[in-house]
Design a protein around this motif. Structure first.
Motif, PDB file in Angstrom:
ATOM      1  N   LEU A 105       0.826  -1.209   0.000  1.00 18.14           N
ATOM      2  CA  LEU A 105       0.000   0.000   0.000  1.00 18.14           C
ATOM      3  C   LEU A 105       0.861   1.259   0.000  1.00 18.14           C
ATOM      4  O   LEU A 105       0.548   2.234  -0.691  1.00 18.14           O
ATOM      5  N   LYS A 106       1.942   1.233   0.739  1.00 14.19           N
ATOM      6  CA  LYS A 106       2.863   2.376   0.807  1.00 14.19           C
ATOM      7  C   LYS A 106       3.462   2.662  -0.567  1.00 14.19           C
ATOM      8  O   LYS A 106       3.504   3.823  -1.010  1.00 14.19           O
ATOM      9  N   THR A 107       3.904   1.621  -1.257  1.00 15.50           N
ATOM     10  CA  THR A 107       4.490   1.786  -2.585  1.00 15.50           C
ATOM     11  C   THR A 107       3.485   2.412  -3.545  1.00 15.50           C
ATOM     12  O   THR A 107       3.792   3.388  -4.243  1.00 15.50           O
ATOM     13  N   PHE A 108       2.267   1.872  -3.567  1.00 11.28           N
ATOM     14  CA  PHE A 108       1.226   2.393  -4.459  1.00 11.28           C
ATOM     15  C   PHE A 108       0.872   3.830  -4.083  1.00 11.28           C
ATOM     16  O   PHE A 108       0.775   4.706  -4.954  1.00 11.28           O
ATOM     17  N   SER A 109       0.680   4.074  -2.801  1.00 11.55           N
ATOM     18  CA  SER A 109       0.287   5.400  -2.325  1.00 11.55           C
ATOM     19  C   SER A 109       1.336   6.454  -2.676  1.00 11.55           C
ATOM     20  O   SER A 109       1.007   7.545  -3.142  1.00 11.55           O
ATOM     21  N   ASP A 110       2.589   6.132  -2.465  1.00 11.64           N
ATOM     22  CA  ASP A 110       3.663   7.078  -2.773  1.00 11.64           C
ATOM     23  C   ASP A 110       3.757   7.337  -4.276  1.00 11.64           C
ATOM     24  O   ASP A 110       3.919   8.479  -4.707  1.00 11.64           O
ATOM     25  N   GLU A 111       3.632   6.285  -5.050  1.00  9.27           N
ATOM     26  CA  GLU A 111       3.735   6.409  -6.509  1.00  9.27           C
ATOM     27  C   GLU A 111       2.586   7.220  -7.097  1.00  9.27           C
ATOM     28  O   GLU A 111       2.779   8.032  -8.004  1.00  9.27           O
ATOM     29  N   LYS A 112       1.377   7.006  -6.567  1.00  6.75           N
ATOM     30  CA  LYS A 112       0.180   7.643  -7.124  1.00  6.75           C
ATOM     31  C   LYS A 112      -0.309   8.848  -6.319  1.00  6.75           C
ATOM     32  O   LYS A 112      -1.337   9.432  -6.653  1.00  6.75           O
ATOM     33  N   HIS A 113       0.382   9.186  -5.246  1.00 10.72           N
ATOM     34  CA  HIS A 113       0.028  10.342  -4.406  1.00 10.72           C
ATOM     35  C   HIS A 113      -1.397  10.218  -3.871  1.00 10.72           C
ATOM     36  O   HIS A 113      -2.224  11.125  -4.017  1.00 10.72           O
ATOM     37  N   ILE A 114      -1.680   9.108  -3.228  1.00  9.11           N
ATOM     38  CA  ILE A 114      -3.009   8.848  -2.667  1.00  9.11           C
ATOM     39  C   ILE A 114      -3.179   9.678  -1.386  1.00  9.11           C
ATOM     40  O   ILE A 114      -2.390   9.541  -0.449  1.00  9.11           O
ATOM     41  N   PRO A 115      -4.210  10.530  -1.315  1.00  8.46           N
ATOM     42  CA  PRO A 115      -4.372  11.409  -0.154  1.00  8.46           C
ATOM     43  C   PRO A 115      -5.153  10.792   1.011  1.00  8.46           C
ATOM     44  O   PRO A 115      -5.156  11.348   2.112  1.00  8.46           O
ATOM     45  N   TYR A 116      -5.844   9.694   0.782  1.00  9.03           N
ATOM     46  CA  TYR A 116      -6.657   9.075   1.827  1.00  9.03           C
ATOM     47  C   TYR A 116      -5.932   7.862   2.410  1.00  9.03           C
ATOM     48  O   TYR A 116      -4.907   7.412   1.900  1.00  9.03           O
ATOM     49  N   LYS A 117      -6.493   7.331   3.486  1.00 12.33           N
ATOM     50  CA  LYS A 117      -5.905   6.166   4.147  1.00 12.33           C
ATOM     51  C   LYS A 117      -6.239   4.892   3.365  1.00 12.33           C
ATOM     52  O   LYS A 117      -7.385   4.674   2.988  1.00 12.33           O
ATOM     53  N   MET A 118      -5.217   4.092   3.166  1.00 13.96           N
ATOM     54  CA  MET A 118      -5.367   2.770   2.548  1.00 13.96           C
ATOM     55  C   MET A 118      -5.090   1.767   3.663  1.00 13.96           C
ATOM     56  O   MET A 118      -3.960   1.691   4.160  1.00 13.96           O
ATOM     57  N   LEU A 119      -6.110   1.013   4.074  1.00 18.37           N
ATOM     58  CA  LEU A 119      -5.979   0.116   5.220  1.00 18.37           C
ATOM     59  C   LEU A 119      -5.597  -1.292   4.787  1.00 18.37           C
ATOM     60  O   LEU A 119      -6.136  -1.820   3.818  1.00 18.37           O
ATOM     61  N   SER A 120      -4.692  -1.880   5.547  1.00 15.75           N
ATOM     62  CA  SER A 120      -4.198  -3.230   5.281  1.00 15.75           C
ATOM     63  C   SER A 120      -4.919  -4.228   6.176  1.00 15.75           C
ATOM     64  O   SER A 120      -4.659  -4.312   7.372  1.00 15.75           O
ATOM     65  N   ASP A 121      -5.806  -4.996   5.581  1.00 13.58           N
ATOM     66  CA  ASP A 121      -6.555  -6.046   6.281  1.00 13.58           C
ATOM     67  C   ASP A 121      -5.998  -7.401   5.821  1.00 13.58           C
ATOM     68  O   ASP A 121      -6.668  -8.173   5.157  1.00 13.58           O
ATOM     69  N   GLU A 122      -4.747  -7.659   6.170  1.00 10.38           N
ATOM     70  CA  GLU A 122      -4.049  -8.844   5.675  1.00 10.38           C
ATOM     71  C   GLU A 122      -4.737 -10.157   6.027  1.00 10.38           C
ATOM     72  O   GLU A 122      -4.611 -11.126   5.296  1.00 10.38           O
ATOM     73  N   ARG A 123      -5.438 -10.193   7.115  1.00 11.78           N
ATOM     74  CA  ARG A 123      -6.135 -11.434   7.497  1.00 11.78           C
ATOM     75  C   ARG A 123      -7.603 -11.417   7.080  1.00 11.78           C
ATOM     76  O   ARG A 123      -8.367 -12.298   7.448  1.00 11.78           O
ATOM     77  N   SER A 124      -7.987 -10.384   6.353  1.00 11.38           N
ATOM     78  CA  SER A 124      -9.339 -10.253   5.790  1.00 11.38           C
ATOM     79  C   SER A 124     -10.441 -10.291   6.845  1.00 11.38           C
ATOM     80  O   SER A 124     -11.544 -10.762   6.582  1.00 11.38           O
ATOM     81  N   LYS A 125     -10.156  -9.744   8.009  1.00 13.94           N
ATOM     82  CA  LYS A 125     -11.150  -9.748   9.093  1.00 13.94           C
ATOM     83  C   LYS A 125     -12.357  -8.867   8.770  1.00 13.94           C
ATOM     84  O   LYS A 125     -13.500  -9.286   8.944  1.00 13.94           O
ATOM     85  N   SER A 126     -12.114  -7.637   8.317  1.00 13.97           N
ATOM     86  CA  SER A 126     -13.257  -6.776   7.983  1.00 13.97           C
ATOM     87  C   SER A 126     -13.905  -7.230   6.688  1.00 13.97           C
ATOM     88  O   SER A 126     -15.119  -7.114   6.528  1.00 13.97           O
ATOM     89  N   ILE A 127     -13.103  -7.746   5.779  1.00 10.02           N
ATOM     90  CA  ILE A 127     -13.632  -8.262   4.506  1.00 10.02           C
ATOM     91  C   ILE A 127     -14.658  -9.359   4.790  1.00 10.02           C
ATOM     92  O   ILE A 127     -15.750  -9.373   4.231  1.00 10.02           O
ATOM     93  N   ALA A 128     -14.308 -10.259   5.686  1.00 12.24           N
ATOM     94  CA  ALA A 128     -15.228 -11.335   6.075  1.00 12.24           C
ATOM     95  C   ALA A 128     -16.409 -10.780   6.874  1.00 12.24           C
ATOM     96  O   ALA A 128     -17.553 -11.160   6.638  1.00 12.24           O
TER      97      ALA A 128
END
Length: 183
Positions: A105-128
Motif C-alpha cells: 500500500l505504501k508503494t502504491f500510495s507514494d507512486e500515485k500520491h493517494i491522499p486518503y488512508k489505505m488500510l491493510s486487512d491482511e487477514r481479511s477480518k473486515s472483509i469477512a
C-alpha cells in the motif's frame, strides 16, 4: 494404501471447505451497523479505528481486491484520489481496504500520491465481517481473502446509509454517482 490416502485427502478438503465457509459472513445492508471497527494499519503504518477515521458526516469505505496486481482496483483507487477533495467538501473521509500488506500500500500510495488512508486487512477480518469475501478462492490460494469490490457510505454513528457494487470485478460504480448520493 489408497484408501488411507483417499480418506486423508477427503478430510483435508472437508477441513478447508469448512474453514472457508466459517470465515465468511452474511453481507451487511443499509441501516446495519458496521460489523468491524476498521482498526488496521494504513499505508504509513499508523493505526486508527472508525471513530478516528470518519469525517464530519461519516466515512466512505471501499473494498478493493489489490493495489498490487488488480488493474481495475488501481484505477478505482486513483479515481477516489482524484475526487477526494469533493468527498471532504461533503464532510466525508475516505478509506480503502484490501488484503495487501502495508508495504504494498505504501508503494502504491507514494507512486500515485493517494491522499486518503489505505488500510491493510491482511487477514481479511473486515472483509469477512462485511460479508464481501470472494468465495471463489479457498484457503491456501494466493487470492484467498480478496473482497468482492464494494463501497459503503457510513454515517458518524457507524450505520451504513448507502451501498454501491457492480456484478463482477471489472465494473466499478461511478464516483460521481456516489457523490450525488451523499450531497
Amino acid at each position: 494404501m489408497f484408501r488411507k490416502l483417499y480418506t486423508a485427502l477427503a478430510a483435508l478438503v472437508l477441513i478447508c471447505a469448512s474453514a472457508t465457509a466459517a470465515f465468511a459472513a452474511e453481507p451487511v445492508g443499509i441501516d446495519d451497523q458496521i460489523p468491524h471497527q476498521l482498526a488496521f494499519s494504513d499505508q504509513n503504518g499508523q493505526v486508527a479505528d472508525f471513530d478516528a477515521l470518519k469525517g464530519e458526516k461519516g466515512l466512505i469505505v471501499f473494498f478493493v481486491r489489490s493495489a498490487d496486481w488488480c488493474p481495475f482496483c488501481k484505477k478505482q483507487l486513483q479515481d477516489f484520489a482524484d475526487k477526494y477533495e469533493d468527498f471532504k467538501a461533503f464532510g466525508y473521509e475516505v478509506v480503502s481496504i484490501s488484503y495487501d500488506p502495508v508495504a504494498t500500500l505504501k508503494t502504491f500510495s507514494d507512486e500515485k500520491h493517494i491522499p486518503y488512508k489505505m488500510l491493510s486487512d491482511e487477514r481479511s477480518k473486515s472483509i469477512a465481517a462485511f460479508g464481501v469475501l470472494n468465495m471463489k478462492y479457498t484457503v491456501g490460494s494466493r487470492f484467498f481473502g480478496i473482497p468482492d469490490p464494494t463501497i459503503y457510505v457510513v454515517n458518524t454513528e457507524g450505520v451504513i446509509t448507502h451501498i454501491f457494487s457492480e456484478d463482477g470485478y471489472k465494473s466499478r460504480p461511478p464516483i460521481d454517482g456516489i457523490l450525488r448520493a451523499i450531497e
